[in-house]
Structures are given as structure tokens and as C-alpha cells.
Design an enzyme around this catalytic site. Structure first.
Site, short mmCIF file in Angstrom:
data_model
loop_
_atom_site.label_atom_id
_atom_site.label_comp_id
_atom_site.label_asym_id
_atom_site.label_seq_id
_atom_site.Cartn_x
_atom_site.Cartn_y
_atom_site.Cartn_z
N GLU A 113 -65.16 -56.58 -74.70
CA GLU A 113 -65.55 -57.74 -75.61
C GLU A 113 -65.16 -59.39 -74.86
O GLU A 113 -64.08 -59.44 -74.53
CB GLU A 113 -64.66 -57.52 -76.92
N GLY A 120 -75.24 -60.24 -89.84
CA GLY A 120 -74.11 -61.05 -89.73
C GLY A 120 -72.78 -60.23 -89.65
O GLY A 120 -71.50 -61.15 -89.82
N GLY A 123 -71.93 -58.38 -86.90
CA GLY A 123 -71.57 -58.41 -85.28
C GLY A 123 -72.15 -56.95 -84.72
O GLY A 123 -71.63 -56.57 -83.97
N SER A 137 -75.59 -57.02 -84.13
CA SER A 137 -76.89 -57.31 -83.62
C SER A 137 -77.92 -57.35 -84.37
O SER A 137 -79.06 -56.95 -83.61
CB SER A 137 -76.87 -56.76 -82.40
N SER A 164 -79.36 -59.75 -85.27
CA SER A 164 -80.28 -60.96 -84.87
C SER A 164 -81.20 -60.40 -83.32
O SER A 164 -82.23 -60.60 -83.28
CB SER A 164 -79.53 -62.09 -84.25
N GLU A 202 -82.76 -66.63 -78.27
CA GLU A 202 -81.60 -66.77 -79.09
C GLU A 202 -80.69 -68.12 -78.36
O GLU A 202 -80.29 -68.94 -79.04
CB GLU A 202 -80.72 -65.57 -78.89
N ASP A 217 -76.32 -58.01 -76.07
CA ASP A 217 -76.81 -57.55 -77.47
C ASP A 217 -78.45 -57.20 -77.27
O ASP A 217 -79.04 -56.00 -77.68
CB ASP A 217 -77.01 -58.60 -78.44
N TYR A 265 -66.81 -69.47 -82.07
CA TYR A 265 -67.47 -68.81 -80.64
C TYR A 265 -67.50 -69.93 -79.70
O TYR A 265 -67.11 -69.58 -78.63
CB TYR A 265 -68.67 -68.09 -81.16
P1 ADP Z 1 -75.62 -60.62 -86.42
O1 ADP Z 1 -74.17 -60.17 -86.02
O2 ADP Z 1 -76.11 -59.57 -87.31
O3 ADP Z 1 -76.42 -60.38 -85.04
P2 ADP Z 1 -76.49 -63.14 -86.23
O4 ADP Z 1 -75.76 -64.42 -87.09
O5 ADP Z 1 -76.35 -63.27 -84.84
O6 ADP Z 1 -75.62 -61.86 -87.05
O7 ADP Z 1 -77.77 -63.13 -86.90
C1 ADP Z 1 -78.22 -63.05 -88.16
C2 ADP Z 1 -79.73 -63.65 -88.39
O8 ADP Z 1 -80.66 -62.70 -87.62
C3 ADP Z 1 -80.00 -63.65 -90.05
O9 ADP Z 1 -79.66 -65.00 -90.30
C4 ADP Z 1 -81.63 -63.74 -89.72
O10 ADP Z 1 -82.14 -64.92 -89.31
C5 ADP Z 1 -81.75 -62.98 -88.58
N1 ADP Z 1 -82.07 -61.41 -89.04
C6 ADP Z 1 -81.24 -60.35 -89.19
N2 ADP Z 1 -81.64 -59.23 -89.96
C7 ADP Z 1 -82.78 -59.74 -90.29
C8 ADP Z 1 -83.76 -59.40 -91.32
N3 ADP Z 1 -83.47 -57.93 -91.94
N4 ADP Z 1 -84.77 -59.94 -91.66
C9 ADP Z 1 -84.97 -61.12 -91.22
N5 ADP Z 1 -83.97 -61.90 -90.41
C10 ADP Z 1 -83.09 -61.24 -89.90
MG MG Z 2 -76.50 -61.63 -83.49
#
Ligand code: ADP
Ligand code: MG
Length: 344
Positions: free
Chosen positions: A23, A108, A110, A112, A114, A145, A157, A206
Site C-alpha cells: 500500500e 468510493g 477504495g 477501484s 473508478s 484518471e 488499479d 491523498y
Molecule cells: P473508488 O475507490 O471507488 O475508485 P473514486 O473516488 O476513485 O472511488 O471513484 C469514484 C468515481 O468513479 C465516481 O464518483 C464516479 O465518477 C465513477 N464511478 C464509479 N462507479 C460508477 C458507476 N457505477 N457509474 C458511473 N460512474 C461511476
Molecule cells: Mg478510484
């Protein structure tokens, strides 16, 4: 006149991931060990012959409608739009699209969502183009990203979700992007538990932690903090010394963990996970009391190892449990922590 057939939707399904160990070292020259989850995002694209992208997601109430070349707008749909713009520049698709997204990866947390969303969009856009390799997709997703969204993340990721497969962890050397898939023994369970604690102020912190790692590397005269000599950390200011101790130690732990996994040594792997948690708590300072309590109880109730996973400040823990006791272990843990939710 025969009506034109509807345009074929392009679609792709991509998993989320959990990082088992390694990590905060994906941008410091370390080896990371993510594993895909049985949770996925699905993206379907239909060219709409307009100059707008129309984006709907089952996880978000409003829809995104933006001109094809509009910059990031701080809207959830940015991740999809960044990928669509990349795909148009690469000439995988032309013009606007209607995008439909559905996912059971928590957003959101953690895990992934995104990277999975971006990779799924790129894969859908390049469906049928055999020349597009998974590694190129991962690199494109990271670029989106970093540059379109503005999150200075490493490559872990994107590689994890683009290259991973069920039942194996991806040992990824972030120094040169070399990797190998290591099978996880069938009697090992990696349980992923959402703490119920929201990741507060995660973005700003972060960036701050990342900056501290880079500053520590510079002060210690190395390009990558994993290469620094841990005995020199003591001459740094306290915060930088802590980051250096974590990163250098985690670099060693993750290498040992890959060996323990290859050898099927569950107790050794578990110990390394728990040492990683202590270091993330004390040196990296990215844990929170509610997560520390969850980790402590997970261990008391019989997990071989437990740690916070992801960038921290809340979110999920990952625990290694022997398969035969995983169900009763979770029953006991969830009775102590009713807000906790088992994700995997
Ligand atoms: P994580 O830890 O889940 O990667 P991030 O903050 O990096 O959290 O990313 C979350 C973002 O990814 C959301 O705010 C959105 O913009 C996008 N995202 C994730 N899942 C979806 C989904 N099911 N539909 C649309 N966008 C998504
Ligand atoms: Mg992410």
C-alpha cells in the site's frame, strides 16, 4: 422501405479490485498485489450520431449530457466522458454515444470503481478491435484518471482490473510494469469488509501524503522512495520520516508476501498484512480509530491477517481467513460491528 437495424451496442464488463498488500508504494517503485473481486461494472455504448454524449448510470440519479469535447466538469460522468474522448482520439469510435452503466462495486470505497468504470468504457469502445492490448487499455485509463480527472494515481488499479483473473493475485512491479499472476490457494479467503466509515477529506490528504513521499525521496537522494536506506529516515522531519519508514518497509513486506503466497504459507502472509496495517496506522498515518478496532477484532476472532486497504482515511479492510472458518468468523465480527458490510 426496410428500417435500418439499430446500431449494435458496444459493451464490456470489468471487475473491481482489492489490494492485498503493497500500500502506498505504487508510485514509489514497489511491488503491489491486487486481486480482482466478484463485483463488476458493465458499460454499454450506442453511437447516437449527435455531437453529445448522454451518460446514464444505475448508481447515480441524474444523467450526464455534455458536448463530446467538453472538459471535466466535476460530475460523476467525467470518468466515462474522459474515456470516450480518449476513444475518439484513438479513432475507436466517432461522434457522440449513449452510455449505460450498471455496477455492484461500491463507489468510493477504495475498491477501484473508478478504474473499472474507465477500463470498461475503453474496452466497450474498442470492442472488436483485436489490436488493443489490455496493458495499453490500463495505461490509457491511468492517463485519463491523471490528466482528464486530475487524480495523480499510480498504475496499480488500472492494471489490476484490466489484467486480473478470478482466483489469482497480480504481482505487479510498478517500477517497470512487469507482472505475473499468482494463484491463491483454494483454502485461503480474502474477506473484504466495508467499515461503514466514509473516507473523509480523502482527496486532499491523498495529495498531501503523496507529496510527502516525493519530498522524502528527494531528501534521501533517491528517485523512488522504496530504494532509500531506512536507517537514514531518522534525519528527516517527523512526518517525512514516518512516510519513508512505511514505504521502505512495505516494499520489503510486499516482496515477502509474494513469496508467502507462492509457497502457500498462510500464517506468514497474514503476519505481513497485519504488519502492513500497523505501519499504515503509525508511520503513514492513514488509518482511523474505527478501522483499527475492526482490524483488531478481525484478528482476535481468528483471521490470519487484517489491514486497511486502499488509500485509507476510512473505507475497507481486507482480511485473510482460512476458508473453513470464514462464515462463522464473519458472523462473529458482524455481531461486534453491525455497521460493517461484507463486500467479498
Ligand atoms: P473508488 O475507490 O471507488 O475508485 P473514486 O473516488 O476513485 O472511488 O471513484 C469514484 C468515481 O468513479 C465516481 O464518483 C464516479 O465518477 C465513477 N464511478 C464509479 N462507479 C460508477 C458507476 N457505477 N457509474 C458511473 N460512474 C461511476
Ligand atoms: Mg478510484
Amino acid at each position: 422501405m426496410t428500417p435500418m437495424p439499430a446500431a449494435t451496442p458496444l459493451s464490456a464488463r470489468v471487475p473491481g479490485r482489492v489490494n492485498l498488500i503493497g500500500e502506498w508504494i505504487d508510485f514509489n517503485g514497489g511491488i503491489v498485489l491486487p486481486m480482482t473481486l466478484d463485483r463488476h461494472v458493465t458499460v454499454g455504448l450506442t453511437p447516437n450520431k449527435t455531437d453529445k454524449d448522454l451518460i446514464r448510470s444505475a448508481q447515480f440519479a441524474d444523467q450526464g449530457a455534455f458536448p463530446v469535447d467538453a472538459p471535466a466538469a466535476g460530475h460523476w460522468s467525467d470518468y466515462v466522458r474522459g474515456a470516450l474522448q480518449y476513444a475518439r482520439n484513438a479513432r475507436w469510435i466517432a461522434g457522440g454515444v449513449d452510455a449505460e452503466i450498471a455496477s455492484d462495486i461500491p463507489v468510493g470505497a477504495g475498491l477501484s470503481s473508478s478504474a473499472a468504470t474507465i477500463v470498461a468504457t475503453l474496452r466497450a469502445a474498442s470492442a472488436g478491435l483485436s489490436s488493443v492490448e489490455p496493458v495499453s487499455i490500463a495505461q490509457a485509463a491511468r492517463q485519463i484518471e491523471n490528466e482528464f480527472i486530475g487524480v495523480p494515481c499510480g498504475i496499480m488499479d488500472q492494471m489490476a482490473v484490466a489484467l486480473g483473473r478470478a482466483g489469482a493475485a497480480l504481482a505487479l512491479d510498478t517500477r517497470d510494469c512487469s507482472y505475473r499472476l499468482v494463484d491463491v490457494p483454494s483454502d485461503w479467503v480474502f474477506a473484504v469488509i466495508a467499515s461503514g466509515t466514509r473516507r473523509a477529506l480523502a482527496d486532499g490528504r491523498y495529495k498531501e501524503r503523496r507529496g510527502e513521499c516525493l519530498a522524502a525521496a528527494q531528501a534521501l537522494g533517491v528517485d523512488l522512495l522504496c530504494d532509500a536506506d531506512i536507517s537514514a529516515a531518522g534525519r528527516l522531519p517527523a512526518n517525512l520520516a514516518g512516510r519513508a519508514r512505511h514505504v521502505i518497509g512495505e516494499g520489503v513486506r510486499s516482496r515477502r508476501a509474494v513469496d508467502a503466497l507462492s509457497q502457500g504459507d498462510r500464517p506468514a502472509f497474514g503476519r505481513l498484512m497485519s504488519e502492513s496495517h500497523a505501519s499504515l496506522r503509525d508511520h503513514m498515518e492513514v488509518s482511523v480509530p474505527a478501522i483499527d478496532a475492526l482490524v483488531a477484532d478481525a484478528l482476535t476472532l481468528g483471521a490470519d491477517g487484517a489491514r486497511i486497504t486502499g488509500a485509507g482515511f476510512g473505507g475497507c479492510i481486507v482480511c485473510l481467513v482460512e476458508a473453513g472458518r470464514a462464515a462463522s468468523w464473519w458472523e462473529d465480527l458482524s455481531s461486534l460491528h453491525p455497521a460493517a458490510e461484507r463486500i467479498a
